[in-house]
Design a protein around this motif. Structure first.
Motif, mmCIF file in Angstrom:
data_model
loop_
_atom_site.group_PDB
_atom_site.id
_atom_site.type_symbol
_atom_site.label_atom_id
_atom_site.label_comp_id
_atom_site.label_asym_id
_atom_site.label_seq_id
_atom_site.Cartn_x
_atom_site.Cartn_y
_atom_site.Cartn_z
ATOM 1 N N PRO A 44 0.807 -1.232 0.000
ATOM 2 C CA PRO A 44 0.000 0.000 0.000
ATOM 3 C C PRO A 44 0.833 1.272 0.000
ATOM 4 O O PRO A 44 0.432 2.295 -0.557
ATOM 5 C CB PRO A 44 -0.817 -0.123 1.294
ATOM 6 C CG PRO A 44 -0.921 -1.597 1.528
ATOM 7 C CD PRO A 44 0.371 -2.186 1.042
ATOM 8 N N SER A 45 2.024 1.202 0.605
ATOM 9 C CA SER A 45 2.871 2.407 0.647
ATOM 10 C C SER A 45 3.358 2.805 -0.741
ATOM 11 O O SER A 45 3.653 3.985 -0.989
ATOM 12 C CB SER A 45 4.068 2.176 1.575
ATOM 13 O OG SER A 45 4.889 1.116 1.082
ATOM 14 N N GLU A 46 3.442 1.834 -1.669
ATOM 15 C CA GLU A 46 3.851 2.170 -3.033
ATOM 16 C C GLU A 46 2.843 3.103 -3.692
ATOM 17 O O GLU A 46 3.201 3.961 -4.499
ATOM 18 C CB GLU A 46 3.996 0.894 -3.872
ATOM 19 C CG GLU A 46 5.116 -0.025 -3.437
ATOM 20 C CD GLU A 46 5.210 -1.248 -4.327
ATOM 21 O OE1 GLU A 46 5.521 -1.096 -5.528
ATOM 22 O OE2 GLU A 46 4.965 -2.370 -3.833
ATOM 23 N N VAL A 47 1.565 2.911 -3.355
ATOM 24 C CA VAL A 47 0.521 3.774 -3.903
ATOM 25 C C VAL A 47 0.649 5.175 -3.345
ATOM 26 O O VAL A 47 0.685 6.168 -4.082
ATOM 27 C CB VAL A 47 -0.876 3.197 -3.584
ATOM 28 C CG1 VAL A 47 -1.963 4.092 -4.193
ATOM 29 C CG2 VAL A 47 -1.002 1.771 -4.092
ATOM 30 N N THR A 48 0.736 5.278 -2.023
ATOM 31 C CA THR A 48 0.761 6.604 -1.381
ATOM 32 C C THR A 48 2.106 7.304 -1.537
ATOM 33 O O THR A 48 2.173 8.528 -1.435
ATOM 34 C CB THR A 48 0.408 6.474 0.107
ATOM 35 O OG1 THR A 48 1.258 5.504 0.727
ATOM 36 C CG2 THR A 48 -1.045 6.030 0.266
ATOM 37 N N ASP A 49 3.166 6.541 -1.803
ATOM 38 C CA ASP A 49 4.456 7.185 -2.070
ATOM 39 C C ASP A 49 4.437 7.902 -3.417
ATOM 40 O O ASP A 49 5.080 8.941 -3.588
ATOM 41 C CB ASP A 49 5.589 6.144 -2.070
ATOM 42 C CG ASP A 49 5.976 5.704 -0.665
ATOM 43 O OD1 ASP A 49 5.542 6.368 0.300
ATOM 44 O OD2 ASP A 49 6.689 4.682 -0.543
ATOM 45 N N LYS A 50 3.705 7.334 -4.369
ATOM 46 C CA LYS A 50 3.674 7.927 -5.712
ATOM 47 C C LYS A 50 2.544 8.926 -5.882
ATOM 48 O O LYS A 50 2.681 9.924 -6.601
ATOM 49 C CB LYS A 50 3.532 6.818 -6.769
ATOM 50 C CG LYS A 50 3.636 7.338 -8.190
ATOM 51 C CD LYS A 50 3.715 6.214 -9.211
ATOM 52 C CE LYS A 50 3.873 6.764 -10.620
ATOM 53 N NZ LYS A 50 3.953 5.686 -11.638
ATOM 54 N N TYR A 51 1.407 8.670 -5.204
ATOM 55 C CA TYR A 51 0.233 9.524 -5.385
ATOM 56 C C TYR A 51 -0.275 10.058 -4.041
ATOM 57 O O TYR A 51 -0.282 9.336 -3.040
ATOM 58 C CB TYR A 51 -0.904 8.751 -6.069
ATOM 59 C CG TYR A 51 -0.592 8.319 -7.474
ATOM 60 C CD1 TYR A 51 -0.740 9.191 -8.547
ATOM 61 C CD2 TYR A 51 -0.140 7.017 -7.730
ATOM 62 C CE1 TYR A 51 -0.447 8.787 -9.847
ATOM 63 C CE2 TYR A 51 0.151 6.610 -9.021
ATOM 64 C CZ TYR A 51 0.004 7.494 -10.073
ATOM 65 O OH TYR A 51 0.291 7.091 -11.350
ATOM 66 N N ASP A 52 -0.713 11.278 -4.079
ATOM 67 C CA ASP A 52 -1.400 11.877 -2.941
ATOM 68 C C ASP A 52 -2.896 11.735 -3.196
ATOM 69 O O ASP A 52 -3.437 12.372 -4.101
ATOM 70 C CB ASP A 52 -1.007 13.356 -2.820
ATOM 71 C CG ASP A 52 -1.703 14.054 -1.670
ATOM 72 O OD1 ASP A 52 -2.255 13.340 -0.798
ATOM 73 O OD2 ASP A 52 -1.702 15.301 -1.633
ATOM 74 N N LEU A 53 -3.565 10.877 -2.426
ATOM 75 C CA LEU A 53 -4.991 10.624 -2.620
ATOM 76 C C LEU A 53 -5.807 11.643 -1.840
ATOM 77 O O LEU A 53 -5.629 11.795 -0.626
ATOM 78 C CB LEU A 53 -5.359 9.206 -2.169
ATOM 79 C CG LEU A 53 -4.636 8.056 -2.878
ATOM 80 C CD1 LEU A 53 -5.160 6.714 -2.364
ATOM 81 C CD2 LEU A 53 -4.821 8.146 -4.386
ATOM 82 N N GLY A 54 -6.714 12.321 -2.533
ATOM 83 C CA GLY A 54 -7.565 13.304 -1.887
ATOM 84 C C GLY A 54 -8.794 12.668 -1.272
ATOM 85 O O GLY A 54 -8.867 11.450 -1.069
#
Length: 417
Positions: A17-27
């Protein structure tokens, strides 16, 4: 067999899951659809904005299947009039899809904001849609939910392109499809009649779109009160099955014969005779100079505001959840027919002009045939939801029905792609 002889399958390599949030900032969540949550997401490196769809695996097999289906199709598709898949992640608990974001307006809003609006403007919009759909059909992809709210301007620049969004219902045409789905007012007769269907359903939907863009009215409607869901959709489906629409006055008085001919060729009840997307691109109203440049804005906008202002079409999707035993009409039984594709664009074809309320354009109007059509459409039940829904894969549905001691034709339950 000794334990040492057993071989374990390859372990699946999930994203963290950290790979997602490391690349993208989810609003914050923008909206919740039947199978997923939709966010705005920012790429932390490029600062570009995207749409993120998150599917939770714990929500069941249908959700997992819908996510995999959408990912598979979007990975195949690369066209300038289709919102592109940018990135995907699969964790142990979720699927994430990152798709281009369209910042322009819906076609409805664009029309209302124009000072001048003509057939030629409509032709330009439809040409782009047809090119995208012809491309999809060349890959044997059926969109299955083409409608005006899924056609958006990519950005707010003057000459922005039109893009098609929402592939949640899209499906590969590996053999003809059986599971009915989509938005009722755009459904083709073969879907309503529970026949096997394929790519021609998208062409029918484009015919509905053109009809609305040129008149501000839906081609298929009924006068039942808004609360009478059963009667409303039953009447709607009867009209769709028989191709019962009109080019009624005064809304079509200033529309060219060529435009009417194209609409009639797309709203052809017989899917085998219906114009294909590629054939429609070659129609003179699309590729030639047959589209009029006369200003039709006032009439179209007045009808759009009258028919769609309450957001029953534009913002909410009415999905039929219990189309009980809808049966395909027997060939020749209803007596319905439509104009032959490729008919001359000058004189109007048989369903190109206004007809009496009880007579379907391009059809025989005998009471016997109308009674036959009524027998083919049973009662329906509908609900209102705030996002397009996906229908259940027919094989799952039939298996469940057999477990309950029913034949597949006896029920139609909740749906998913």
């Amino acid at each position: 067999m000794p334990f040492g002889c057993l071989t374990l399958g390859d372990r699946k390599d999930y994203n963290n899951p950290s790979e997602v949030t490391d690349k993208y900032d989810l609003g914050q969540i923008v909206k919740t659809e039947e199978f997923c949550e939709i966010f705005r997401a920012k790429d932390r490196n490029t600062l570009k904005m995207y749409t993120c769809k998150k599917f939770l695996k714990k929500d069941g097999r249908k959700v997992r299947k819908a996510a995999k289906n959408e990912i598979t199709i979007l990975k195949m598709v690369k066209h300038h009039n289709i919102l592109q898949l940018v990135d995907t992640f699969e964790t142990k608990k979720e699927y994430f899809l990152f798709v281009e974001i369209a910042t322009g307006r819906e076609v409805f809003d664009w029309i209302l904001d124009q000072g001048y609006y003509s057939e030629r403007d409509t032709s330009n919009v439809v040409r782009q849609v047809l090119e995208a759909v012809a491309y999809l059909h060349s890959l044997k992809v059926v969109h299955r939910n083409l409608k005006l709210e899924n056609l958006v301007y990519f950005n707010r620049l003057k000459h922005s392109k039109i893009v098609i969004s929402d592939f949640q219902l899209a499906k590969m045409e590996n053999g003809l499809i059986k599971d009915p789905c989509g938005t009722p007012e755009y459904l083709a007769p073969e879907v309503v009649g529970r026949q096997r269907y394929g790519r021609p359903v998208d062409c029918w939907a484009i015919g509905v779109i053109i009809y609305i863009l040129l008149s501000g009215n839906p081609p298929f409607y009924n006068d039942a009160e808004e609360e009478e869901y059963d009667n409303r959709d039953k009447s709607l489906f009867l009209k769709i099955l028989s191709g019962d629409y009109e080019f009624d006055s005064p809304y079509w008085d200033d529309i060219s014969d060529s435009a009417k001919n194209l609409v009639a060729s797309l709203l052809e009840v017989d899917q085998d005779q219906r114009l294909t997307a590629q054939e429609a691109i070659g129609h003179e109203w699309i590729s030639g100079n047959a589209a009029s440049d006369k200003n039709i804005k006032d009439g179209v906008c007045a009808q759009i505001e009258k028919n769609f202002a309450k957001a029953k079409w534009k913002k909410a999707v009415r999905v039929t959840t219990l189309m009980k035993r809808l049966r395909a009409p027997e060939q020749g039984e209803s007596g319905a027919s439509s104009p032959t594709p490729g008919a001359a664009a000058g004189p109007l074809t048989s369903n190109s002009g206004p007809a009496p309320p009880t007579s379907a354009p391009g059809t025989a109007s005998s009471s016997t045939e109308q009674a036959s059509a009524k027998e083919q459409v049973p009662d329906t039940d509908t609900g209102v939801i705030q996002a397009p829904t996906v229908t259940a894969a027919r094989d799952e549905e039939e298996a469940g029905e057999r477990r309950n001691g029913q034949t597949p034709a006896q029920t139609l339950g909740d749906k998913t792609a």
